[in-house]
Design a protein around this motif. Structure first.
Motif, PDB file in Angstrom:
ATOM      1  N   UNK A   1      -5.509   4.011   0.207  1.00 54.12           N
ATOM      2  CA  UNK A   1      -5.348   4.504  -1.163  1.00 54.12           C
ATOM      3  C   UNK A   1      -4.610   3.480  -2.014  1.00 54.12           C
ATOM      4  N   UNK A   2      -3.628   3.913  -2.785  1.00 54.96           N
ATOM      5  CA  UNK A   2      -2.894   2.974  -3.641  1.00 54.96           C
ATOM      6  C   UNK A   2      -1.513   2.670  -3.063  1.00 54.96           C
ATOM      7  N   UNK A   3      -1.455   2.665  -1.722  1.00 55.05           N
ATOM      8  CA  UNK A   3      -0.186   2.383  -1.051  1.00 55.05           C
ATOM      9  C   UNK A   3      -0.066   0.904  -0.712  1.00 55.05           C
ATOM     10  N   UNK A   4       1.160   0.446  -0.569  1.00 56.95           N
ATOM     11  CA  UNK A   4       1.409  -0.893  -0.060  1.00 56.95           C
ATOM     12  C   UNK A   4       1.127  -0.880   1.438  1.00 56.95           C
ATOM     13  N   UNK A   5       0.798  -2.016   2.035  1.00 56.94           N
ATOM     14  CA  UNK A   5       0.500  -2.040   3.475  1.00 56.94           C
ATOM     15  C   UNK A   5       1.612  -1.413   4.331  1.00 56.94           C
ATOM     16  N   UNK A   6       2.869  -1.702   4.006  1.00 51.89           N
ATOM     17  CA  UNK A   6       3.968  -1.159   4.827  1.00 51.89           C
ATOM     18  C   UNK A   6       4.062   0.359   4.694  1.00 51.89           C
ATOM     19  N   UNK A   7       3.749   0.901   3.506  1.00 57.77           N
ATOM     20  CA  UNK A   7       3.806   2.350   3.299  1.00 57.77           C
ATOM     21  C   UNK A   7       2.629   3.061   3.982  1.00 57.77           C
ATOM     22  N   UNK A   8       1.483   2.379   4.036  1.00 62.30           N
ATOM     23  CA  UNK A   8       0.299   2.965   4.668  1.00 62.30           C
ATOM     24  C   UNK A   8       0.266   2.694   6.172  1.00 62.30           C
TER      25      UNK A   8
ATOM     26  N   UNK B   1     -10.314  -4.215  -0.807  1.00 60.56           N
ATOM     27  CA  UNK B   1      -9.052  -3.530  -1.029  1.00 60.56           C
ATOM     28  C   UNK B   1      -8.029  -4.517  -1.570  1.00 60.56           C
ATOM     29  N   UNK B   2      -7.217  -4.043  -2.506  1.00 62.52           N
ATOM     30  CA  UNK B   2      -6.088  -4.824  -3.001  1.00 62.52           C
ATOM     31  C   UNK B   2      -4.894  -4.533  -2.105  1.00 62.52           C
ATOM     32  N   UNK B   3      -4.330  -5.565  -1.466  1.00 60.54           N
ATOM     33  CA  UNK B   3      -3.144  -5.340  -0.629  1.00 60.54           C
ATOM     34  C   UNK B   3      -2.036  -4.712  -1.452  1.00 60.54           C
ATOM     35  N   UNK B   4      -1.699  -5.365  -2.549  1.00 62.87           N
ATOM     36  CA  UNK B   4      -0.792  -4.754  -3.519  1.00 62.87           C
ATOM     37  C   UNK B   4      -1.701  -4.085  -4.540  1.00 62.87           C
TER      38      UNK B   4
END
Length: 182
Positions: free
Chosen positions: A131-138, A103-106
């Protein structure tokens, strides 16, 4: 007749350390014997099995050391396998060891790069959930922040995942720098 997959030889550098731990540096018995005849290795230990020709007999080497020191690479290659090894084959979000991917963190859709510092091991369910969320958003943070490992880091982790076959003659060379029990 000795089976080709039987009796592999552990290959040590000239300093008697394995060339690599994961994958463990081993040669087939045929390659080990060839290296002996080409005078590229010293036999450190042997199996009880022998190979014979009409004019020659030799015990199969179980441990060989290179006669010439091979300088280890300073920086490990950025590969999927090495990312998994750095992260100890464990999803950095939930700890699962099944169905691994990375997974890409960003996320790349948000400008994230495919680098040591932005990629972590993830299981497919966590990867889909983030998904394509940033860690803080997910609300999903990796157990350890991603980093660029050294060869030493990967060797240390590789020792945690020994291959299915370890001959007793190899033990003194694989774990010689681990702490001994009193």
């Amino acid at each position: 007749m000795v089976r080709p997959e039987a009796c592999p030889a552990l290959v040590l550098n000239a300093d008697y350390r394995p060339l690599s731990y994961y994958p463990l540096s081993i040669w087939s018995w045929q390659d080990a014997i060839k290296a002996v005849f080409l005078d590229r290795v010293n036999i450190v230990s042997s199996y009880d099995k022998t190979v014979r020709s009409p004019s020659f007999e030799m015990r199969l080497p179980s441990v060989v050391s290179l006669k010439t020191y091979v300088q280890p690479s300073r920086n490990p290659a950025f590969t999927r396998f090495n990312v998994f090894l750095r992260d100890r084959f464990t999803c950095q979000y939930c700890g699962s060891r099944d169905d691994l991917t990375f997974d890409h963190l960003i996320p790349r859709s948000k400008g994230g790069q495919t680098t040591w510092e932005n990629v972590v091991t993830a299981c497919s369910p966590c990867n889909l959930r983030k998904s394509d969320l940033l860690p803080r958003d997910a609300g999903m943070w990796p157990h350890q922040p991603p980093f660029s490992p050294s060869i030493h880091d990967l060797h240390q982790n590789g020792r945690l995942f020994p291959p299915n076959y370890l001959h007793e003659s190899w033990m003194d060379y694989l774990y010689w720098d681990t702490e001994l029990e009193p």
